[in-house]
Structure formats: structure tokens, C-alpha cells
Design an enzyme around this catalytic site. Structure first.
Site, mmCIF file in Angstrom:
data_model
loop_
_atom_site.group_PDB
_atom_site.id
_atom_site.type_symbol
_atom_site.label_atom_id
_atom_site.label_comp_id
_atom_site.label_asym_id
_atom_site.label_seq_id
_atom_site.Cartn_x
_atom_site.Cartn_y
_atom_site.Cartn_z
ATOM 1 N N HIS A 126 0.833 -1.194 0.000
ATOM 2 C CA HIS A 126 0.000 0.000 0.000
ATOM 3 C C HIS A 126 0.875 1.253 0.000
ATOM 4 O O HIS A 126 2.078 1.191 0.204
ATOM 5 C CB HIS A 126 -0.980 -0.002 1.178
ATOM 6 C CG HIS A 126 -0.333 -0.128 2.521
ATOM 7 N ND1 HIS A 126 0.107 -1.326 3.047
ATOM 8 C CD2 HIS A 126 -0.064 0.799 3.476
ATOM 9 C CE1 HIS A 126 0.625 -1.128 4.248
ATOM 10 N NE2 HIS A 126 0.537 0.166 4.531
ATOM 11 N N GLU A 149 5.118 -1.416 2.265
ATOM 12 C CA GLU A 149 4.756 -0.102 1.738
ATOM 13 C C GLU A 149 5.652 0.365 0.596
ATOM 14 O O GLU A 149 6.858 0.146 0.612
ATOM 15 C CB GLU A 149 4.854 0.945 2.857
ATOM 16 C CG GLU A 149 3.872 0.728 3.988
ATOM 17 C CD GLU A 149 3.979 1.762 5.086
ATOM 18 O OE1 GLU A 149 2.986 1.965 5.796
ATOM 19 O OE2 GLU A 149 5.063 2.379 5.240
ATOM 20 N N GLU A 167 4.669 -4.914 7.757
ATOM 21 C CA GLU A 167 4.502 -3.613 7.114
ATOM 22 C C GLU A 167 5.028 -3.767 5.698
ATOM 23 O O GLU A 167 6.092 -4.362 5.480
ATOM 24 C CB GLU A 167 5.261 -2.533 7.889
ATOM 25 C CG GLU A 167 4.962 -1.119 7.436
ATOM 26 C CD GLU A 167 3.491 -0.716 7.579
ATOM 27 O OE1 GLU A 167 2.701 -1.089 6.693
ATOM 28 O OE2 GLU A 167 3.139 -0.030 8.545
ATOM 29 N N CYS A 201 5.506 9.363 9.820
ATOM 30 C CA CYS A 201 5.104 8.518 8.701
ATOM 31 C C CYS A 201 3.588 8.523 8.628
ATOM 32 O O CYS A 201 2.908 8.873 9.591
ATOM 33 C CB CYS A 201 5.585 7.085 8.895
ATOM 34 S SG CYS A 201 7.366 6.905 8.980
ATOM 35 N N GLU A 244 0.118 14.850 14.197
ATOM 36 C CA GLU A 244 0.963 14.086 15.114
ATOM 37 C C GLU A 244 1.889 14.970 15.943
ATOM 38 O O GLU A 244 2.171 14.664 17.107
ATOM 39 C CB GLU A 244 1.810 13.066 14.345
ATOM 40 C CG GLU A 244 1.001 11.950 13.725
ATOM 41 C CD GLU A 244 1.867 10.821 13.198
ATOM 42 O OE1 GLU A 244 3.043 10.717 13.626
ATOM 43 O OE2 GLU A 244 1.376 10.032 12.371
#
Length: 199
Positions: A33, A117, A115, A68, A88
Site C-alpha cells: 500500500h 509499503e 509492514e 510517517c 501528530e
């Protein structure tokens, strides 16, 4: 809020193949993703490091780069960087530049959570102090880029797996992070290219 967010799913060439709720994406078989990493600097060339909140699903309590995140469907990566830095870290961004358009990684936690990406890397410059959101960030610290990079390259600093892979690529661009060349948005994954100029 996070349960309503969707992430952009990708094929192996970086084309969008749909979306999925962010809350369902990360597991033992996480699909590829679209994401981003950002490194925040002040005008002295110091980098803002953050320690991920202990409640994070992936790499809780790990020290990492500044911020991130995942762009929302239809959102440009640069807009996502600005949005997440505000959410954040309470930061208003002076400038955002694309630095590593093709960065990608896959990492597996000890508990099997993956993860996966395509994660272009951005440089952001700010003139103010961070005000971390405790739900996202445990703590922050400023560090000179050169000493931070040296600690990562030597293995001395325990850092997130994506930052460990990003830092050598950033170091290769030169010792002054404020002088790194800005990358061409045409080199972004195809799913991100049409959105590159949207703000």
C-alpha cells in the site's frame, strides 16, 4: 477516526488497485500500500526524531524519523505529509520536498505483523517546536543530522526498520540535508503521480 480512514492498495508496479480500511490492512499478510516517510529539519540542519506511541499497532515505542503516514484516497503525498505533521506533531510546515520517490520496504515484527509499503520520503522544514499528540508520539528530540546518520549507519542507534533503510540513501545525497536535491515527481509510484501537484 482511524477506523474510517482508508489506504490506497497497490500492485507490484505501484498502480492503485483499490482501497481498504486502514484498521484492517496491517497483519500477517499485509498488502502492498501507499505511504510516506518525512524527515523534519530546522534551519540548523537538525532532524526531529520521534518515538512512536506505545499504543501503535506497528513498532510501538520505536524511535524513528519525524513522521510517517498514509495518504487518503485522492490526497497528494505532500498534502498528507502536511496533514500528518500537524496532527501528530502540531507543526506548521514551511516547505515540503520530495527526496526519495521510489523508496519501498517490507518488514516483519516479532509478533508476525507485516509492514509492506511503497513509501516515498519527504523533507520538511519548520521553524517551530513540536507539540506531540500523545496518541501518536511518545516523545521527540532534535539531533544534528550528521550525528544521527552516523549512529544509524554504525548500528549504534536502535531505529525503525524503514528508517534504517532510508538513512543510507539519504546520506548518499550529501552531508547537508537542506541541500539535498529535490526529486522529480514523475518518479513517484504511478498511483501517486496524478496527485503530485495537488495541494
Amino acid at each position: 477516526m482511524t477506523s474510517q480512514e482508508h489506504v490506497v492498495l497497490l500492485d507490484g508496479e505501484g498502480n492503485s488497485i483499490g482501497t481498504a480500511p486502514k484498521s484492517t490492512v496491517h497483519g500477517a499478510d499485509t498488502p502492498l500500500h501507499l505511504a510516506f516517510s518525512s524527515y523534519v529539519f530546522d534551519h540548523r540542519g537538525r532532524v526531529l526524531l520521534s518515538r512512536r506511541a506505545g499504543s501503535k499497532l506497528t513498532w510501538p515505542d520505536a524511535w524513528t524519523n519525524s513522521c510517517c503516514g498514509h495518504p487518503l484516497p485522492g490526497e497528494s503525498l505532500s498534502s498528507a505529509v502536511i496533514r500528518r505533521l500537524g496532527f501528530e506533531l502540531g507543526l506548521a510546515v514551511e516547505s515540503v520536498d520530495l527526496i526519495l520517490p521510489g523508496f519501498s520496504y517490507r518488514a516483519v515484527m516479532d509478533n508476525g505483523t507485516v509492514e509492506n509499503e511503497l513509501c516515498p520520503v519527504y523533507r520538511a522544514v519548520v521553524t517551530e517546536e513540536a507539540a506531540p499528540n500523545a496518541e501518536e508520539v511518545g516523545e521527540v528530540r532534535w539531533e544534528p543530522w550528521t550525528s544521527f546518520a552516523a549512529e544509524v549507519m554504525s548500528g549504534e542507534l536502535d531505529i525503525s526498520p524503514w528508517a534504517r533503510k532510508q538513512v543510507p540513501q539519504l546520506v548518499a545525497l550529501g552531508p547537508d540535508p537542506l541541500a539535498w536535491p529535490v526529486a522529480d515527481a514523475a518518479a513517484l509510484p504511478p498511483a501517486a503521480r496524478p496527485l503530485a501537484s495537488n495541494h
